[in-house]
Enzyme design. Structure first.
Site, PDB file in Angstrom:
ATOM      1  N   GLU A   1      42.192  41.894  51.375  1.00  0.00           N
ATOM      2  CA  GLU A   1      41.431  40.646  51.484  1.00  0.00           C
ATOM      3  C   GLU A   1      42.329  39.442  51.282  1.00  0.00           C
ATOM      4  OE1 GLU A   1      38.126  40.107  48.779  1.00  0.00           O
ATOM      5  OE2 GLU A   1      37.453  38.344  49.858  1.00  0.00           O
TER       6      GLU A   1
ATOM      7  N   LYS B   1      29.313  56.547  39.000  1.00  0.00           N
ATOM      8  CA  LYS B   1      29.505  56.048  40.365  1.00  0.00           C
ATOM      9  C   LYS B   1      28.206  55.655  41.060  1.00  0.00           C
ATOM     10  CE  LYS B   1      33.616  58.895  40.617  1.00  0.00           C
ATOM     11  NZ  LYS B   1      34.348  59.993  41.261  1.00  0.00           N
TER      12      LYS B   1
ATOM     13  N   ASP C   1      39.956  55.795  39.472  1.00  0.00           N
ATOM     14  CA  ASP C   1      39.010  56.392  40.418  1.00  0.00           C
ATOM     15  C   ASP C   1      38.287  55.250  41.133  1.00  0.00           C
ATOM     16  OD1 ASP C   1      36.751  59.187  40.343  1.00  0.00           O
ATOM     17  OD2 ASP C   1      36.758  57.480  41.695  1.00  0.00           O
TER      18      ASP C   1
ATOM     19  N   HIS D   1      39.631  31.164  53.110  1.00  0.00           N
ATOM     20  CA  HIS D   1      39.678  32.428  53.860  1.00  0.00           C
ATOM     21  C   HIS D   1      40.089  32.209  55.306  1.00  0.00           C
ATOM     22  CE1 HIS D   1      38.287  35.426  50.882  1.00  0.00           C
ATOM     23  NE2 HIS D   1      37.966  34.303  50.266  1.00  0.00           N
TER      24      HIS D   1
HETATM   25  C1  LIG Z   1      43.084  29.879  47.990  1.00  0.00           C
HETATM   26  C2  LIG Z   1      43.053  28.930  46.801  1.00  0.00           C
HETATM   27  C3  LIG Z   1      43.745  29.630  45.596  1.00  0.00           C
HETATM   28  C4  LIG Z   1      43.800  27.649  47.103  1.00  0.00           C
HETATM   29  O1  LIG Z   1      43.615  26.815  45.969  1.00  0.00           O
HETATM   30  P1  LIG Z   1      44.346  25.387  45.890  1.00  0.00           P
HETATM   31  O2  LIG Z   1      44.019  24.817  44.551  1.00  0.00           O
HETATM   32  O3  LIG Z   1      44.054  24.590  47.077  1.00  0.00           O
HETATM   33  O4  LIG Z   1      45.855  25.875  45.957  1.00  0.00           O
HETATM   34  P2  LIG Z   1      47.163  25.104  45.490  1.00  0.00           P
HETATM   35  O5  LIG Z   1      48.100  25.174  46.644  1.00  0.00           O
HETATM   36  O6  LIG Z   1      46.829  23.784  44.897  1.00  0.00           O
HETATM   37  O7  LIG Z   1      47.713  26.069  44.316  1.00  0.00           O
HETATM   38  C5  LIG Z   1      46.936  26.200  43.157  1.00  0.00           C
HETATM   39  C6  LIG Z   1      47.229  27.565  42.585  1.00  0.00           C
HETATM   40  O8  LIG Z   1      46.700  28.551  43.446  1.00  0.00           O
HETATM   41  C7  LIG Z   1      47.570  29.667  43.495  1.00  0.00           C
HETATM   42  N1  LIG Z   1      47.963  29.816  44.901  1.00  0.00           N
HETATM   43  C8  LIG Z   1      47.738  28.921  45.882  1.00  0.00           C
HETATM   44  N2  LIG Z   1      48.184  29.420  47.060  1.00  0.00           N
HETATM   45  C9  LIG Z   1      48.709  30.651  46.783  1.00  0.00           C
HETATM   46  C10 LIG Z   1      49.327  31.675  47.565  1.00  0.00           C
HETATM   47  N3  LIG Z   1      49.479  31.531  48.881  1.00  0.00           N
HETATM   48  N4  LIG Z   1      49.747  32.794  46.952  1.00  0.00           N
HETATM   49  C11 LIG Z   1      49.593  32.951  45.625  1.00  0.00           C
HETATM   50  N5  LIG Z   1      49.016  32.010  44.823  1.00  0.00           N
HETATM   51  C12 LIG Z   1      48.579  30.892  45.402  1.00  0.00           C
HETATM   52  C13 LIG Z   1      48.753  29.363  42.586  1.00  0.00           C
HETATM   53  O9  LIG Z   1      48.515  29.961  41.334  1.00  0.00           O
HETATM   54  C14 LIG Z   1      48.697  27.869  42.468  1.00  0.00           C
HETATM   55  O10 LIG Z   1      49.047  27.373  41.202  1.00  0.00           O
HETATM   56  P3  LIG Z   1      50.538  27.471  40.600  1.00  0.00           P
HETATM   57  O11 LIG Z   1      50.776  28.927  40.325  1.00  0.00           O
HETATM   58  O12 LIG Z   1      51.449  26.901  41.647  1.00  0.00           O
HETATM   59  O13 LIG Z   1      50.477  26.637  39.337  1.00  0.00           O
HETATM   60  C15 LIG Z   1      41.593  28.553  46.448  1.00  0.00           C
HETATM   61  O14 LIG Z   1      41.012  27.831  47.516  1.00  0.00           O
HETATM   62  C16 LIG Z   1      40.709  29.730  46.088  1.00  0.00           C
HETATM   63  O15 LIG Z   1      40.940  30.379  45.107  1.00  0.00           O
HETATM   64  N6  LIG Z   1      39.654  29.967  46.870  1.00  0.00           N
HETATM   65  C17 LIG Z   1      38.715  31.048  46.536  1.00  0.00           C
HETATM   66  C18 LIG Z   1      39.100  32.270  47.302  1.00  0.00           C
HETATM   67  C19 LIG Z   1      38.510  33.477  46.633  1.00  0.00           C
HETATM   68  O16 LIG Z   1      38.291  33.513  45.449  1.00  0.00           O
HETATM   69  N7  LIG Z   1      38.300  34.539  47.434  1.00  0.00           N
HETATM   70  C20 LIG Z   1      37.967  35.835  46.905  1.00  0.00           C
HETATM   71  C21 LIG Z   1      36.514  36.028  46.761  1.00  0.00           C
HETATM   72  S1  LIG Z   1      35.664  36.049  48.318  1.00  0.00           S
HETATM   73  C22 LIG Z   1      34.757  37.466  48.074  1.00  0.00           C
HETATM   74  O17 LIG Z   1      35.197  38.551  48.387  1.00  0.00           O
HETATM   75  C23 LIG Z   1      33.616  37.399  47.117  1.00  0.00           C
HETATM   76  C24 LIG Z   1      32.372  36.635  47.557  1.00  0.00           C
HETATM   77  C25 LIG Z   1      32.637  35.173  47.785  1.00  0.00           C
HETATM   78  O18 LIG Z   1      31.806  37.163  48.747  1.00  0.00           O
HETATM   79  C26 LIG Z   1      31.453  36.900  46.389  1.00  0.00           C
HETATM   80  C27 LIG Z   1      30.294  35.972  46.323  1.00  0.00           C
HETATM   81  O19 LIG Z   1      29.321  36.232  46.999  1.00  0.00           O
HETATM   82  O20 LIG Z   1      30.446  35.043  45.558  1.00  0.00           O
HETATM   83  N1  LIG Z   2      34.834  66.280  36.775  1.00  0.00           N
HETATM   84  C1  LIG Z   2      34.031  65.365  37.253  1.00  0.00           C
HETATM   85  O1  LIG Z   2      32.798  65.509  37.288  1.00  0.00           O
HETATM   86  C2  LIG Z   2      34.623  64.071  37.713  1.00  0.00           C
HETATM   87  C3  LIG Z   2      35.998  63.945  37.798  1.00  0.00           C
HETATM   88  N2  LIG Z   2      36.552  62.771  38.181  1.00  0.00           N
HETATM   89  C4  LIG Z   2      38.012  62.750  38.223  1.00  0.00           C
HETATM   90  O2  LIG Z   2      38.486  62.997  36.927  1.00  0.00           O
HETATM   91  C5  LIG Z   2      39.824  62.534  36.842  1.00  0.00           C
HETATM   92  C6  LIG Z   2      39.971  61.842  35.525  1.00  0.00           C
HETATM   93  O3  LIG Z   2      39.621  62.814  34.544  1.00  0.00           O
HETATM   94  P1  LIG Z   2      40.511  62.854  33.212  1.00  0.00           P
HETATM   95  O4  LIG Z   2      39.880  63.848  32.327  1.00  0.00           O
HETATM   96  O5  LIG Z   2      40.716  61.494  32.726  1.00  0.00           O
HETATM   97  O6  LIG Z   2      41.929  63.273  33.761  1.00  0.00           O
HETATM   98  P2  LIG Z   2      42.614  64.691  33.911  1.00  0.00           P
HETATM   99  O7  LIG Z   2      41.674  65.708  34.435  1.00  0.00           O
HETATM  100  O8  LIG Z   2      43.850  64.424  34.666  1.00  0.00           O
HETATM  101  O9  LIG Z   2      42.921  65.085  32.384  1.00  0.00           O
HETATM  102  C7  LIG Z   2      43.644  64.201  31.578  1.00  0.00           C
HETATM  103  C8  LIG Z   2      44.168  65.046  30.437  1.00  0.00           C
HETATM  104  O10 LIG Z   2      45.394  64.530  29.958  1.00  0.00           O
HETATM  105  C9  LIG Z   2      45.599  65.040  28.631  1.00  0.00           C
HETATM  106  N3  LIG Z   2      46.182  63.966  27.860  1.00  0.00           N
HETATM  107  C10 LIG Z   2      47.489  63.858  27.565  1.00  0.00           C
HETATM  108  N4  LIG Z   2      47.727  62.752  26.850  1.00  0.00           N
HETATM  109  C11 LIG Z   2      46.542  62.126  26.686  1.00  0.00           C
HETATM  110  C12 LIG Z   2      46.135  60.922  26.038  1.00  0.00           C
HETATM  111  N5  LIG Z   2      47.020  60.097  25.407  1.00  0.00           N
HETATM  112  N6  LIG Z   2      44.842  60.585  26.061  1.00  0.00           N
HETATM  113  C13 LIG Z   2      43.935  61.349  26.692  1.00  0.00           C
HETATM  114  N7  LIG Z   2      44.237  62.525  27.342  1.00  0.00           N
HETATM  115  C14 LIG Z   2      45.544  62.894  27.329  1.00  0.00           C
HETATM  116  C15 LIG Z   2      44.230  65.494  28.133  1.00  0.00           C
HETATM  117  O11 LIG Z   2      44.275  66.908  28.092  1.00  0.00           O
HETATM  118  P3  LIG Z   2      43.419  67.724  26.984  1.00  0.00           P
HETATM  119  O12 LIG Z   2      41.999  67.351  27.261  1.00  0.00           O
HETATM  120  O13 LIG Z   2      43.744  69.139  27.271  1.00  0.00           O
HETATM  121  O14 LIG Z   2      43.865  67.262  25.633  1.00  0.00           O
HETATM  122  C16 LIG Z   2      43.264  65.021  29.229  1.00  0.00           C
HETATM  123  O15 LIG Z   2      42.138  65.836  29.395  1.00  0.00           O
HETATM  124  C17 LIG Z   2      40.038  61.621  38.003  1.00  0.00           C
HETATM  125  O16 LIG Z   2      40.842  62.276  38.960  1.00  0.00           O
HETATM  126  C18 LIG Z   2      38.646  61.429  38.558  1.00  0.00           C
HETATM  127  O17 LIG Z   2      38.660  61.190  39.948  1.00  0.00           O
HETATM  128  C19 LIG Z   2      35.790  61.646  38.443  1.00  0.00           C
HETATM  129  C20 LIG Z   2      34.407  61.736  38.369  1.00  0.00           C
HETATM  130  C21 LIG Z   2      33.744  62.956  38.078  1.00  0.00           C
END
Ligand SMILES: CC(C)(COP(=O)([O-])OP(=O)([O-])OC[C@H]1O[C@@H](n2cnc3c(N)ncnc32)[C@H](O)[C@@H]1OP(=O)([O-])[O-])[C@@H](O)C(=O)NCCC(=O)NCCSC(=O)C[C@@](C)(O)CC(=O)[O-]
Ligand SMILES: NC(=O)C1=CN([C@@H]2O[C@H](COP(=O)(O)OP(=O)(O)OC[C@H]3O[C@@H](n4cnc5c(N)ncnc54)[C@H](OP(=O)(O)O)[C@@H]3O)[C@@H](O)[C@H]2O)C=CC1
Length: 410
Positions: free
Chosen positions: A106, A235, A310, A405
């Site tokens: 995006e 989920k 996940d 965008h």
């Molecule tokens: C696009 C901006 C950031 C411009 O914003 P701006 O203020 O015009 O940009 P600027 O050139 O003045 O720069 C300001 C800061 O923006 C950042 N920035 C600026 N340009 C860049 C770039 N190219 N690459 C990386 N960072 C950038 C950067 O951090 C910069 O500050 P600095 O770091 O320089 O102090 C602004 O207009 C904005 O954030 N718009 C919103 C866009 C957005 O949030 N989109 C994602 C959500 S859309 C969606 O999927 C969800 C939605 C909308 O459907 C959910 C809903 O229903 O609400």
């Molecule tokens: N089974 C299901 O129904 C579902 C499975 N998943 C999947 O499950 C996975 C995640 O399961 P998850 O159990 O987290 O991962 P893993 O199955 O990869 O098991 C992680 C294992 O790492 C060991 N471990 C080693 N160090 C640590 C630590 N510091 N903290 C915790 N555990 C440690 C533990 O073994 P031990 O327990 O032997 O000590 C733990 O069970 C993902 O791939 C996800 O997509 C997602 C949704 C549903």
């Protein structure tokens, strides 16, 4: 083995599938994972006319991926990876300035989150705290009627220690926090909640709960119908996750001085607060939404994809309430993610680019103390969501959403 030999082997395997001698998923019994994947790509190319050269050019170890992450492996998919930050975060586990790895398609998203990070860091950073941990699995049992259901519920309350001992015997890292029962007619649901340390813990919780279910069946009249009774709730959008939490419940906030808001976002705090109230609170309420936020799911999804979480659990990660207040000399904002399911061990976190992204955040692997790395990841994601909320709300207030965008996303 030369490339020519590997090609010949892949072709021979593909032929055996075409002849009906082998199924796609049986190829791993007759060749290494890379050759089996090449054979599957050949079959897909022949059948669909697609060219899968780039799909076949992947960076992870096919054997490990085929062992733990995917079946019928054909190759890899790639996503653009951006970075936002530095983002200063002061949490219980997070206390640093972070660069957020963000995998997304995006345009404008990374720029937006980056702008939010810039403002938050200029304001001195975000606070973040994990306030609850509990990965849940809720099996459903059949009983005769509510009388029996109540008897099973009573038994559970009286025998939690036995369930805990049985469940915890299956893991050396997980601990059973509690078991909550729900009786609905002749159904009994038991919602097991585990502290899974640095694992997201779904496999861990499921394996542990299966063992506990054997005890419930042996010692009560309940019969297990399904290990997941959808009250977990994994989920799927579910109020229980938004209220009770799942995985980690994490909240972040920031106080941005008025002049920083106006300089960084080009709008006053009052304008941002009004958009939040009318959009995220009233609009979400009218929509019957579980998430009272603008696009927390965008930040959760981008970090999840980058770090091997996940991806389907973005559903729960979107259970976020955003608050914004225009105060005397500042803007106060917070995000409250009720059910963020993250791990820094296990699942997809060991894949190479995902592990590298976790290294960028300094949270790969098990933490010390156990659980602290996953806590840190949760706190950083919450702060990142806060950055995204501030930037998008400000863009809506300044009417820059569509132009952003048009400029960056097309
Ligand atoms: C696009 C901006 C950031 C411009 O914003 P701006 O203020 O015009 O940009 P600027 O050139 O003045 O720069 C300001 C800061 O923006 C950042 N920035 C600026 N340009 C860049 C770039 N190219 N690459 C990386 N960072 C950038 C950067 O951090 C910069 O500050 P600095 O770091 O320089 O102090 C602004 O207009 C904005 O954030 N718009 C919103 C866009 C957005 O949030 N989109 C994602 C959500 S859309 C969606 O999927 C969800 C939605 C909308 O459907 C959910 C809903 O229903 O609400
Ligand atoms: N089974 C299901 O129904 C579902 C499975 N998943 C999947 O499950 C996975 C995640 O399961 P998850 O159990 O987290 O991962 P893993 O199955 O990869 O098991 C992680 C294992 O790492 C060991 N471990 C080693 N160090 C640590 C630590 N510091 N903290 C915790 N555990 C440690 C533990 O073994 P031990 O327990 O032997 O000590 C733990 O069970 C993902 O791939 C996800 O997509 C997602 C949704 C549903």
């Amino acid at each position: 083995m030369t490339d020519t030999d590997a090609d010949a082997d892949a072709e021979a395997l593909a032929e055996r599938v075409r002849e009906g001698d082998l199924r796609l998923y049986e190829l791993d019994d007759h060749a290494d994972a890379a050759t089996a994947a090449a054979a599957r790509r050949r079959l897909l190319e022949r059948e669909t006319g697609a060219a899968l050269d780039v799909t076949g050019d992947y960076a992870f170890d096919p054997e490990s991926a085929a062992d733990a992450n995917v079946e019928n492996l054909v190759g890899g998919t790639q996503l653009p990876l951006g970075v936002a930050g530095p983002l200063a975060v002061d949490g219980d586990a997070a206390s640093d300035s972070y660069h957020l790895p963000l995998a997304t398609t995006e345009g404008a998203l990374v720029a937006s989150i980056n702008r939010g990070c810039s403002a938050i860091t200029a304001a001195g950073g975000a606070n973040a705290r994990v306030t609850k941990r509990g990965m849940t699995r809720a099996p459903v049992f059949r009983v005769a009627d509510v009388t029996e259901g109540a008897e099973v519920a009573r038994w559970v309350d009286e025998n939690v220690e036995e369930l805990r001992e049985t469940a915890e015997a299956t893991t050396s890292h997980g601990t059973l926090e509690d078991v909550t029962h729900y009786v609905v007619g002749d159904n009994v649901y038991l919602r097991f909640a585990y502290d899974t340390a640095d694992a997201m813990g779904m496999n861990m919780a499921t394996i542990a709960t299966r063992a506990a279910c054997e005890v419930v069946e042996a010692e009560t009249p309940a019969s297990l119908v399904a290990l997941s009774g959808n009250l977990c709730a994994d989920k799927k959008p579910a109020a229980i996750n938004a209220v009770e939490g799942r995985g980690r419940t994490v909240t972040a906030d920031v106080r941005v001085p008025r002049d920083v808001v106006e300089e960084r976002f080009g709008v006053a705090p009052e304008a941002v607060a009004e958009v939040n109230t009318r959009k995220n609170l009233v609009g979400s309420a009218k929509a019957g939404s579980l998430g009272f936020n603008a696009h927390a799911a965008n930040v959760v999804a981008a970090v999840f994809l980058a770090t091997g979480q996940d991806a389907a659990q973005v559903v729960e990660g979107a259970n976020c309430i955003t608050t914004v207040e225009a105060r005397e000399g500042e803007l106060y904002a917070s995000v409250n993610l009720a059910s963020l399911e993250v791990g820094t061990v296990g699942g997809g976190t060991t894949l190479p680019t995902q592990a590298e992204a976790l290294d960028v955040l300094g949270v790969r692997g098990g933490g010390d103390p156990a659980g602290s790395n996953a806590d840190e990841l949760a706190e950083v994601i919450a702060a990142g969501a806060l950055a995204g909320e501030l930037s998008l709300l400000a863009a809506l207030a300044s009417r820059h959403l569509s132009s952003a965008h048009e400029e960056l996303g097309r």
